[in-house]
Design a protein around this motif. Structure first.
Motif, PDB file in Angstrom:
ATOM      1  N   LEU A  88       1.026   8.640   4.594  1.00  0.00           N
ATOM      2  CA  LEU A  88       0.231   9.846   4.641  1.00  0.00           C
ATOM      3  C   LEU A  88       0.125  10.293   3.157  1.00  0.00           C
ATOM      4  N   ILE A  89       1.297  10.382   2.567  1.00  0.00           N
ATOM      5  CA  ILE A  89       1.315  10.801   1.359  1.00  0.00           C
ATOM      6  C   ILE A  89       0.400  10.017   0.224  1.00  0.00           C
ATOM      7  N   VAL A  90       0.479   8.694   0.392  1.00  0.00           N
ATOM      8  CA  VAL A  90      -0.448   7.940  -0.356  1.00  0.00           C
ATOM      9  C   VAL A  90      -1.857   8.103  -0.098  1.00  0.00           C
ATOM     10  N   GLN A  91      -1.967   8.326   1.291  1.00  0.00           N
ATOM     11  CA  GLN A  91      -3.565   8.549   1.583  1.00  0.00           C
ATOM     12  C   GLN A  91      -3.863   9.779   1.109  1.00  0.00           C
ATOM     13  N   GLN A  92      -3.056  10.868   1.223  1.00  0.00           N
ATOM     14  CA  GLN A  92      -3.725  12.145   0.628  1.00  0.00           C
ATOM     15  C   GLN A  92      -3.842  12.033  -0.849  1.00  0.00           C
ATOM     16  N   LEU A  93      -3.134  11.271  -1.682  1.00  0.00           N
ATOM     17  CA  LEU A  93      -2.949  11.248  -3.047  1.00  0.00           C
ATOM     18  C   LEU A  93      -4.294  10.416  -3.309  1.00  0.00           C
ATOM     19  N   GLY A 128      11.369   6.425   3.525  1.00  0.00           N
ATOM     20  CA  GLY A 128      10.392   6.388   2.573  1.00  0.00           C
ATOM     21  C   GLY A 128       9.445   5.171   2.518  1.00  0.00           C
ATOM     22  N   PHE A 129       9.508   4.412   3.392  1.00  0.00           N
ATOM     23  CA  PHE A 129       8.933   3.228   3.382  1.00  0.00           C
ATOM     24  C   PHE A 129       7.101   3.284   3.431  1.00  0.00           C
ATOM     25  N   TYR A 130       6.566   2.508   2.727  1.00  0.00           N
ATOM     26  CA  TYR A 130       5.098   2.648   2.718  1.00  0.00           C
ATOM     27  C   TYR A 130       4.357   1.148   2.683  1.00  0.00           C
ATOM     28  N   VAL A 131       4.769   0.198   1.837  1.00  0.00           N
ATOM     29  CA  VAL A 131       4.058  -1.109   1.842  1.00  0.00           C
ATOM     30  C   VAL A 131       4.155  -1.907   3.454  1.00  0.00           C
ATOM     31  N   THR A 132       5.620  -1.596   3.729  1.00  0.00           N
ATOM     32  CA  THR A 132       5.859  -2.527   4.927  1.00  0.00           C
ATOM     33  C   THR A 132       4.857  -1.924   6.255  1.00  0.00           C
ATOM     34  N   VAL A 148       1.623   5.350  11.715  1.00  0.00           N
ATOM     35  CA  VAL A 148       1.714   5.624  10.376  1.00  0.00           C
ATOM     36  C   VAL A 148       2.812   6.418  10.180  1.00  0.00           C
ATOM     37  N   MET A 149       3.510   6.295   8.974  1.00  0.00           N
ATOM     38  CA  MET A 149       4.654   7.019   8.444  1.00  0.00           C
ATOM     39  C   MET A 149       4.266   7.872   7.244  1.00  0.00           C
ATOM     40  N   ILE A 150       5.504   8.752   7.009  1.00  0.00           N
ATOM     41  CA  ILE A 150       4.752   9.868   6.060  1.00  0.00           C
ATOM     42  C   ILE A 150       4.494   9.201   4.663  1.00  0.00           C
ATOM     43  N   GLY A 151       5.038   8.033   4.410  1.00  0.00           N
ATOM     44  CA  GLY A 151       5.048   7.705   3.143  1.00  0.00           C
ATOM     45  C   GLY A 151       3.431   7.103   2.886  1.00  0.00           C
ATOM     46  N   LEU A 164       4.222  -1.266  16.683  1.00  0.00           N
ATOM     47  CA  LEU A 164       5.573  -0.973  16.131  1.00  0.00           C
ATOM     48  C   LEU A 164       6.437  -2.293  16.123  1.00  0.00           C
ATOM     49  N   ALA A 165       6.397  -3.328  16.697  1.00  0.00           N
ATOM     50  CA  ALA A 165       7.065  -4.427  16.633  1.00  0.00           C
ATOM     51  C   ALA A 165       6.902  -5.277  15.279  1.00  0.00           C
ATOM     52  N   GLY A 166       5.714  -5.356  14.903  1.00  0.00           N
ATOM     53  CA  GLY A 166       5.460  -5.832  13.573  1.00  0.00           C
ATOM     54  C   GLY A 166       6.237  -4.885  12.324  1.00  0.00           C
ATOM     55  N   VAL A 167       5.953  -3.444  12.405  1.00  0.00           N
ATOM     56  CA  VAL A 167       6.837  -2.609  11.559  1.00  0.00           C
ATOM     57  C   VAL A 167       8.241  -2.801  11.474  1.00  0.00           C
ATOM     58  N   LEU A 168       8.774  -2.930  12.719  1.00  0.00           N
ATOM     59  CA  LEU A 168      10.504  -3.067  12.973  1.00  0.00           C
ATOM     60  C   LEU A 168      10.830  -4.337  12.327  1.00  0.00           C
ATOM     61  N   ILE A 169      10.046  -5.478  12.476  1.00  0.00           N
ATOM     62  CA  ILE A 169      10.459  -6.827  12.102  1.00  0.00           C
ATOM     63  C   ILE A 169      10.448  -6.867  10.780  1.00  0.00           C
TER      64      ILE A 169
END
Length: 283
Positions: A237-242, A218-222, A232-235, A148-153
Motif C-alpha cells: 500500500l505504501i508503494v502504491q501511494q508513492l 515490511g514485506f513488499y516484493v513477495t 495486500v500488505m501495508i508495504g 494467502l497460500a502463495g504469500v505464506l509459502i
C-alpha cells in the motif's frame, strides 16, 4: 577526591570518542529519515492530522493493516514450526551433515529475493511443477498463486533462515546430558524433551519470533508477486501511494502507523514476557 568520584560517573576517555562516527552515522541514516517521514506525514499536502484521519476513516486501509499483522503472525508461526525441528536436527547430525544442513540454510542468502520470488511464481502457478505433479497423481490443480497460500509459502521460505540460526545457536549451548539425567530419573524421552530441553531453548525461540515477525511486517516484493487483491500488505500500500497516486504524505503516515503499532505490540509483549532476558540482553 577526583571529579569522577564526586560526580559518581565515568568520564569518557579517548577510546570513548570512537563511538562518535557511529552515532553520527545513525543520526544521518536512521534518525533523520524517521523525523523526515514523520514531518511529511503531518505537513503534506497540508499541515495537520489529515493523513491519519484518512487512514482511520477508511475500513479498507484498516483491513490492510490487520491483514499485515495476520500474515506476519502466520509466517512467524509456520516458520517456528519448521525451523525448531530443523535446528534440533542440526544438533544431532554428524559434522558433515550439519555442514550440509547449514549450507541449505545459508544458500538463500546468496540469491536475490526477487529471483527467488519469481521462481516461486513459476513453481506455484496453475501449470507449475506442483500442480503438474498433482495432476500426474490424478488430482485437480490447487490454486497456490494470488492467494494467502502463495504469500505464506514465499515469505516462509525467505524467513526460515532467520528462525533456524538463532534457535540453533541457543540449542548448541544446551547440555544434552540434562536429557539423559531426566530419563535416568524415570522421565519418558518425549516428556524430558518438552519439560527439560525445550524450555532452555526459549531465548532462541523468542529471538527468532521477534526477528521473523518484525521483518515480515515490511514485506513488499513477495506478497506483491504471489498474493492477490485480498492479501495486500501495508508495504504494498505504501508503494502504491508513492508511485501510483503520489500521495507522499499519506504514504509517510502509513509508515509511521506501522512503526507505532509494532512498537506498541512489542511493549505489550514485554509486559507479559521479559524480552531482554529471553533474547539474552539482560539477566
Amino acid at each position: 577526591m577526583t571529579g569522577e568520584a564526586v560526580t559518581g560517573r565515568r568520564l569518557p576517555d579517548g577510546w570513548g570518542f570512537l563511538v562518535l562516527p557511529l552515532v553520527a552515522f545513525l543520526l544521518v541514516v536512521f534518525v533523520h529519515p524517521l523525523i523526515s517521514v514523520l514531518a511529511r506525514s503531518l505537513s503534506d499536502p497540508e499541515p495537520g492530522l489529515g493523513n491519519y484521519a484518512a487512514f482511520f476513516d477508511s475500513p479498507v486501509y484498516l483491513d490492510v493493516l490487520v491483514n499485515t499483522f495476520v500474515v506476519a503472525g502466520l509466517v512467524t508461526l509456520v516458520t517456528l514450526v519448521l525451523g525448531f525441528p530443523y535446528a534440533y536436527l542440526m544438533t544431532l547430525a554428524t559434522p558433515f551433515w550439519r555442514g550440509v544442513l547449514m549450507a541449505a540454510v545459508l544458500v538463500p542468502f546468496w540469491t536475490s529475493l526477487l529471483v527467488r520470488t519469481f521462481a516461486w511464481v513459476l513453481i506455484l502457478r496453475d501449470t507449475g511443477v506442483v500442480n503438474e505433479v498433482i495432476g500426474a497423481l490424478g488430482g485437480q490443480p490447487v490454486p497456490l498463486l494470488r492467494n494467502l497460500a502463495g504469500v505464506l509459502i514465499g515469505m516462509v521460505q525467505v524467513m526460515l533462515p532467520f528462525a533456524v540460526l538463532p534457535i540453533y545457536a541457543t540449542m548448541r549451548g544446551v547440555d544434552r546430558r540434562l536429557l539423559q539425567a531426566a530419563e535416568g530419573l524415570g522421565a519418558r524421552p518425549a516428556f524430558a524433551f518438552w519439560r527439560v530441553y525445550a524450555p532452555l531453548t526459549l531465548p532462541g525461540v523468542a529471538a527468532a519470533t521477534l526477528l521473523v515477525f518484525v521483518s515480515s511486517l515490511g514485506f513488499y516484493v513477495t506478497p506483491a508477486l504471489l498474493g492477490g487483491p485480498q492479501n495486500v500488505m501495508i508495504g504494498e500500500l505504501i508503494v502504491q501511494q508513492l508511485s501510483g497516486v503520489l500521495r507522499w504524505g499519506f504514504a509517510s503516515a502509513l509508515a509511521v502507523i506501522l512503526l507505532v503499532v509494532t512498537g506498541v505490540l512489542l511493549l505489550l509483549a514485554a509486559r507479559v514476557v521479559d524480552l531482554r532476558r529471553m533474547i539474552g540482553g539482560g539477566r
